[in-house]
Design a protein around this motif. Structure first.
Motif, PDB file in Angstrom:
ATOM      1  N   ALA A 135       0.959  -1.143   0.124  1.00 59.87           N
ATOM      2  CA  ALA A 135      -0.069   0.030  -0.085  1.00 59.87           C
ATOM      3  C   ALA A 135       0.805   1.341  -0.082  1.00 59.87           C
ATOM      4  CB  ALA A 135      -0.773  -0.130   1.034  1.00 59.87           C
ATOM      5  N   GLY A 136       0.813   2.033  -1.079  1.00 62.90           N
ATOM      6  CA  GLY A 136       1.424   3.468  -0.968  1.00 62.90           C
ATOM      7  C   GLY A 136       2.842   3.239  -1.546  1.00 62.90           C
ATOM      8  N   HIS A 137       3.463   2.103  -1.627  1.00 64.80           N
ATOM      9  CA  HIS A 137       4.946   2.223  -1.812  1.00 64.80           C
ATOM     10  C   HIS A 137       5.261   1.201  -2.882  1.00 64.80           C
ATOM     11  CE1 HIS A 137       5.945   4.453   1.939  1.00 64.80           C
ATOM     12  NE2 HIS A 137       4.959   3.955   2.453  1.00 64.80           N
ATOM     13  N   LEU A 138       6.207   1.313  -3.469  1.00 65.63           N
ATOM     14  CA  LEU A 138       6.923   0.117  -4.479  1.00 65.63           C
ATOM     15  C   LEU A 138       8.085  -0.244  -3.751  1.00 65.63           C
ATOM     16  CD1 LEU A 138       7.143   2.481  -7.623  1.00 65.63           C
ATOM     17  CD2 LEU A 138       5.433   0.713  -7.062  1.00 65.63           C
ATOM     18  N   VAL A 139       8.214  -1.552  -3.546  1.00 61.58           N
ATOM     19  CA  VAL A 139       9.593  -2.295  -2.773  1.00 61.58           C
ATOM     20  C   VAL A 139      10.097  -3.301  -3.767  1.00 61.58           C
ATOM     21  CG1 VAL A 139      10.015  -3.814  -0.979  1.00 61.58           C
ATOM     22  CG2 VAL A 139       8.209  -2.235  -0.568  1.00 61.58           C
ATOM     23  N   ARG A 191      12.743   1.118  -1.274  1.00 60.39           N
ATOM     24  CA  ARG A 191      11.330   1.180  -1.053  1.00 60.39           C
ATOM     25  C   ARG A 191      10.999   2.542  -1.273  1.00 60.39           C
ATOM     26  NH1 ARG A 191       8.252   2.347   4.396  1.00 60.39           N
ATOM     27  NH2 ARG A 191       6.257   1.091   3.929  1.00 60.39           N
ATOM     28  N   LEU A 192      10.174   2.763  -2.147  1.00 56.36           N
ATOM     29  CA  LEU A 192       9.778   4.165  -2.866  1.00 56.36           C
ATOM     30  C   LEU A 192       8.334   4.614  -2.567  1.00 56.36           C
ATOM     31  CD1 LEU A 192      11.950   3.935  -6.048  1.00 56.36           C
ATOM     32  CD2 LEU A 192      12.501   5.290  -4.369  1.00 56.36           C
ATOM     33  N   ARG A 193       8.034   5.714  -2.149  1.00 59.04           N
ATOM     34  CA  ARG A 193       6.666   6.082  -2.219  1.00 59.04           C
ATOM     35  C   ARG A 193       6.234   6.552  -3.602  1.00 59.04           C
ATOM     36  NH1 ARG A 193       6.227  10.858   0.718  1.00 59.04           N
ATOM     37  NH2 ARG A 193       3.837  10.520   0.582  1.00 59.04           N
ATOM     38  N   ARG A 194       5.057   5.803  -3.517  1.00 57.12           N
ATOM     39  CA  ARG A 194       4.354   5.855  -5.028  1.00 57.12           C
ATOM     40  C   ARG A 194       4.045   7.673  -5.511  1.00 57.12           C
ATOM     41  NH1 ARG A 194       1.467   1.583  -7.370  1.00 57.12           N
ATOM     42  NH2 ARG A 194       1.676  -0.274  -6.019  1.00 57.12           N
ATOM     43  N   ARG A 195       3.767   8.128  -4.514  1.00 59.45           N
ATOM     44  CA  ARG A 195       3.326   9.609  -4.565  1.00 59.45           C
ATOM     45  C   ARG A 195       4.582  10.286  -4.857  1.00 59.45           C
ATOM     46  NH1 ARG A 195      -0.498  13.340  -2.342  1.00 59.45           N
ATOM     47  NH2 ARG A 195      -0.038  14.953  -3.339  1.00 59.45           N
ATOM     48  N   GLY A 196       5.723  10.074  -3.998  1.00 55.78           N
ATOM     49  CA  GLY A 196       7.062  10.705  -4.472  1.00 55.78           C
ATOM     50  C   GLY A 196       7.627  10.305  -5.769  1.00 55.78           C
ATOM     51  N   VAL A 197       7.326   8.953  -6.277  1.00 54.94           N
ATOM     52  CA  VAL A 197       7.843   8.702  -7.352  1.00 54.94           C
ATOM     53  C   VAL A 197       6.991   9.321  -8.878  1.00 54.94           C
ATOM     54  CG1 VAL A 197       7.910   6.639  -9.118  1.00 54.94           C
ATOM     55  CG2 VAL A 197       8.694   6.601  -6.939  1.00 54.94           C
ATOM     56  N   ARG A 247       4.529  19.474  -1.225  1.00 57.08           N
ATOM     57  CA  ARG A 247       3.257  19.267  -1.747  1.00 57.08           C
ATOM     58  C   ARG A 247       2.977  18.286  -2.465  1.00 57.08           C
ATOM     59  NH1 ARG A 247      -0.927  22.904  -0.520  1.00 57.08           N
ATOM     60  NH2 ARG A 247       0.257  23.368   1.331  1.00 57.08           N
ATOM     61  N   LEU A 248       3.762  18.454  -3.478  1.00 54.94           N
ATOM     62  CA  LEU A 248       3.609  17.292  -4.748  1.00 54.94           C
ATOM     63  C   LEU A 248       3.732  15.896  -4.318  1.00 54.94           C
ATOM     64  CD1 LEU A 248       5.322  19.206  -7.864  1.00 54.94           C
ATOM     65  CD2 LEU A 248       3.024  19.098  -7.056  1.00 54.94           C
ATOM     66  N   SER A 249       4.721  15.586  -3.480  1.00 58.04           N
ATOM     67  CA  SER A 249       4.997  14.353  -3.099  1.00 58.04           C
ATOM     68  C   SER A 249       4.181  13.767  -1.669  1.00 58.04           C
ATOM     69  CB  SER A 249       6.530  14.085  -2.838  1.00 58.04           C
ATOM     70  OG  SER A 249       6.935  14.904  -1.859  1.00 58.04           O
ATOM     71  N   GLY A 250       3.388  14.561  -1.383  1.00 58.38           N
ATOM     72  CA  GLY A 250       2.361  14.189  -0.417  1.00 58.38           C
ATOM     73  C   GLY A 250       2.675  14.493   1.143  1.00 58.38           C
ATOM     74  N   GLY A 251       3.834  14.926   1.286  1.00 60.69           N
ATOM     75  CA  GLY A 251       4.186  15.470   2.560  1.00 60.69           C
ATOM     76  C   GLY A 251       4.740  14.227   3.280  1.00 60.69           C
ATOM     77  N   GLY A 252       5.037  14.652   4.661  1.00 53.69           N
ATOM     78  CA  GLY A 252       5.689  13.348   5.370  1.00 53.69           C
ATOM     79  C   GLY A 252       7.398  13.160   5.482  1.00 53.69           C
ATOM     80  N   VAL A 277       0.313   7.171   9.328  1.00 52.24           N
ATOM     81  CA  VAL A 277       0.580   6.205  10.551  1.00 52.24           C
ATOM     82  C   VAL A 277       1.632   5.190  10.037  1.00 52.24           C
ATOM     83  CG1 VAL A 277      -0.158   4.523  12.130  1.00 52.24           C
ATOM     84  CG2 VAL A 277      -1.252   6.850  11.698  1.00 52.24           C
ATOM     85  N   ALA A 278       1.283   4.700   9.007  1.00 52.15           N
ATOM     86  CA  ALA A 278       2.311   3.460   8.511  1.00 52.15           C
ATOM     87  C   ALA A 278       3.827   3.987   8.431  1.00 52.15           C
ATOM     88  CB  ALA A 278       1.745   2.949   6.858  1.00 52.15           C
ATOM     89  N   ASP A 279       4.066   5.440   7.671  1.00 54.86           N
ATOM     90  CA  ASP A 279       5.225   5.658   7.430  1.00 54.86           C
ATOM     91  C   ASP A 279       5.748   6.046   8.877  1.00 54.86           C
ATOM     92  OD1 ASP A 279       5.412   5.537   4.709  1.00 54.86           O
ATOM     93  OD2 ASP A 279       4.684   7.455   4.198  1.00 54.86           O
ATOM     94  N   LEU A 280       4.960   6.434   9.835  1.00 58.75           N
ATOM     95  CA  LEU A 280       5.745   6.870  11.271  1.00 58.75           C
ATOM     96  C   LEU A 280       5.929   5.746  11.880  1.00 58.75           C
ATOM     97  CD1 LEU A 280       5.808   9.471  13.240  1.00 58.75           C
ATOM     98  CD2 LEU A 280       4.116   8.183  14.387  1.00 58.75           C
ATOM     99  N   VAL A 281       5.410   4.588  11.788  1.00 57.40           N
ATOM    100  CA  VAL A 281       5.780   3.345  12.354  1.00 57.40           C
ATOM    101  C   VAL A 281       7.065   2.835  11.706  1.00 57.40           C
ATOM    102  CG1 VAL A 281       4.896   1.069  12.983  1.00 57.40           C
ATOM    103  CG2 VAL A 281       3.327   2.993  13.380  1.00 57.40           C
TER     104      VAL A 281
END
Ligand SMILES: Nc1ncnc2c1ncn2[C@@H]1O[C@H](COP(=O)(O)OP(=O)(O)O)[C@@H](O)[C@H]1O
Ligand SMILES: [Mg+2]
Lengths: 344, 260
Positions: A4-8, A17-23, A281-286, B94-98
């Motif tokens: 979910a949400g990542h490419l591994v 491991r890359l975040r889809r949104r970032g890619v 913003r474009l890559s979804g934050g975090g 939450v998933a990324d934080l963990v």
């Protein structure tokens, strides 16, 4: 493999491991940058079709001078300098956990500008000497701002206020130096006061490219540490990050990147301020999203240069004018929201 | 046996002494709970035990060696800490934080091993945050957020875990859930836990070893039954109270005297 949400991707001990949104953000920005680069090669006097522009780039012909000697090095310098600015800004903003903490508001850019101009004025030097002086000036400004803002610790708003003040003083010093030497033509003066990509040569492009190739990977490598530092000093240390080292390296690399950009095209304002938040913003934050921020910086600077070159042709407006047109209202909005949040 | 210990520890902030000549041996495989009035130095002690604060005097040792001399990444594989008020990066899920809890086990080209994946899944499961995995941390309620942070600390899979007031912001049911989780970690997985708690009754229920602090010193330590007496409550909190057995567990329960 996906999740979910990542490419591994895994192979033996290695895994990515890359975040889809970032890619997606990286790919979108890269596409936009490609289109902008092509437009930069095509537009101007003479305006060419894409095919003709690429042929002119590769081979001899009527347009070879316009494309290969004027537009291509200018474009490449802009791409590299813009990426340096975007990356530098995003790193400092992440470190400070504040969108105001970009090298142009902290005085680093102005310090690099003064260092560069002082060297040109004294020795007439070009090239690597200017870049080294820009680096020295940027580092000196960083130390000065840090020392002046220090009060048993560093607070972001103090840093920014002191940085703006120091930046104005350094900018005034640059003005004085330039009026007292006759090494500066009108266009060189514009470049050193506003930031411009006018008359950039392959040598400028090469220098900015080498700077980016050396410092860019270092900056991106610090991304993991910055990610963790955004959770605070204690959590980052508890997770095994050497926070002191990451902080020091971040400031050093960010100042270096800003200096590379300043040596290439002068102290362009606001690219470093604006690119980080857009990338995030474009890559979804975090996280600091350093890669997207670098591409955003490149996109902004090249777009500003293209606009300055073709909108009022044959008049050539400096790229720094257009980045200020976007950046200044953004800064006002940012200040207003920060004051409302009570952060200032 | 004790892997984590403090010897003659003095701690200060900017020259102001907070903890003085404190010695503590954290019993392995046990749940140690620190209690004491506000601002007596509980968090400060926990930070020093986790090498986040350099001692003014004395040492903290992990496995017999000064913790400050050990590579911070290696310490992070053995010792985890959840501070009292951690900061979540804006927009993080939450998933990324963990997943960040796996940092000390990861590297630039070792970003997501199968062990990382299963540790994060287990931590989400254990804290009941699996359903929240896709949400942003700023969208959560205080209790959900606290459980997400605990999940991050769990994902680190350290044999020693320090928790600074893990039950603040939680309603009673979630407090009990978190403490039950901590006990399971201890009983089933053998994790050593040190935590700061505010509620003395809950501290007595869930502590194997209770440490009572005041003004940067340990006034009493031992089993809850040994530590929690009207005399220590008076000495530690300056409160007149009766101590009765908890009707549910038999552990001490503090009943403050009514005002005269
Ligand atoms: N980062 C800090 N800088 C200066 N003083 C601090 C800092 N953190 C805590 N203190 C002071 O140290 C004392 C003990 O704080 P703390 O250990 O947080 O108490 P508590 O027992 O409530 O956890 C308090 O007086 C507090 O004001
Ligand atoms: Mg505390």
């Amino acid at each position: 493999m996906t999740e979910a949400g990542h490419l591994v991707w895994r192979r033996g001990r290695w895994s990515l491991r890359l975040r889809r949104r970032g890619v997606a953000a990286l790919l979108g920005l890269a596409l936009a940058l490609g289109a902008l680069a092509l437009a930069s090669l095509c537009l101007g006097e003479p305006t060419l079709g894409p095919g003709a522009a690429l042929r002119a780039l590769l081979g001899p012909g009527d347009a070879a001078f316009a494309v290969g000697t004027l537009r291509a090095p200018r474009l490449l310098t802009g791409l590299c300098a813009g990426a340096c600015l975007g990356l530098s800004g995003a790193m400092m903003q992440s470190l400070a956990r504040n969108p105001l903490a970009s090298p142009d508001l902290l005085g680093f850019t102005q310090g690099a500008g003064l260092g560069a101009v002082a060297t040109i004025a004294r020795t007439g030097a070009q090239g690597v000497g200017v870049a080294a002086a820009a680096l020295g000036g940027g580092l000196a400004a960083a130390v000065l701002v840090g020392a002046l803002a220090w009060k048993g610790g560093l607070r972001v708003w103090r840093l920014v206020l002191v940085g703006i003040g120091v930046g104005f003083a350094l900018r005034a010093g640059t003005d004085v130096l330039m009026t007292r030497t006759d090494l500066f033509s009108a266009s060189a003066a514009t470049q050193w006061l506003t930031g411009s990509l006018n008359a950039r040569l392959w040598s400028h492009a090469a220098q900015a490219g080498v700077g980016l190739a050396v410092l860019g990977p270092l900056g991106l490598a610090l991304g993991r540490g910055l990610d963790r530092l955004e959770m605070g000093e204690d959590v980052a240390t508890a997770l095994g990050v050497r926070t002191g080292l990451v902080r020091l390296a971040t400031v050093a690399v960010a100042v270096g990147l800003a200096a590379v950009a300043v040596a290439a095209c002068g102290p362009v304002a606001f690219v470093a301020l604006v690119a980080g938040p857009i990338g995030r913003r474009l890559s979804g934050g975090g996280g600091p999203a350093l890669g997207p921020a670098a591409l955003t910086g490149a996109l902004l600077l090249c777009a500003a240069d293209l606009a300055g070159r073709v909108l009022l042709a044959p008049m050539q407006l400096p790229a720094g004018l257009f980045t200020a047109l976007i950046g200044a209202p953004y800064l006002l909005w940012l200040l207003a929201t920060q004051i409302r949040k009570g952060a200032l | 046996m004790t892997r984590l210990a403090a010897t003659d520890l003095s701690l200060d902030y900017g020259g102001r002494p907070i903890v003085r000549d404190l010695s503590l041996a954290v019993p392995d495989g046990r749940v140690t709970v620190i209690i004491g009035p506000n601002a007596c130095g509980k968090s400060t002690l926990l930070r020093a035990l986790a090498r986040l604060l350099a001692p003014a005097r004395g040492t903290v040792t992990l496995d017999g060696k000064a913790i400050a001399r050990q590579p911070t990444r290696e310490v992070a594989r053995v010792l985890g800490l959840l501070p009292q008020t951690p900061l979540a990066p804006e927009g993080i899920t939450v998933a990324d934080l963990v997943a960040r809890g796996r940092s000390p086990h990861q590297g630039a080209f070792r970003q997501w091993s199968r062990a990382d994946e299963s540790a994060v899944a287990a931590a989400l499961e254990a804290t009941g945050t699996a359903d929240l995995a896709g949400l942003r941390v700023e969208e959560l309620s205080g209790g959900q957020r606290q459980r997400a942070w605990i999940a991050m600390a769990l994902a680190q899979e350290t044999p020693l875990l320090l928790l600074d007031e893990p039950t603040t912001f939680l309603d009673l049911r979630h407090q009990i859930e978190v403490l039950a989780l901590v006990r399971r970690l201890n009983r089933d997985l053998g994790r050593t836990v040190v935590m700061v708690l505010h509620d003395i009754g809950l501290a007595c229920r869930y502590a194997d070893h209770l440490v009572a602090m005041r003004d940067g010193c340990i006034l009493a330590e031992g089993t809850p039954e040994a530590v929690v007496t009207p005399a220590t409550i008076r000495a530690v909190f300056g409160l007149e109270a009766r101590v009765i057995p908890d009707p549910e567990t038999g552990t001490p329960l503090v009943i403050p005297r009514r005002e005269p």
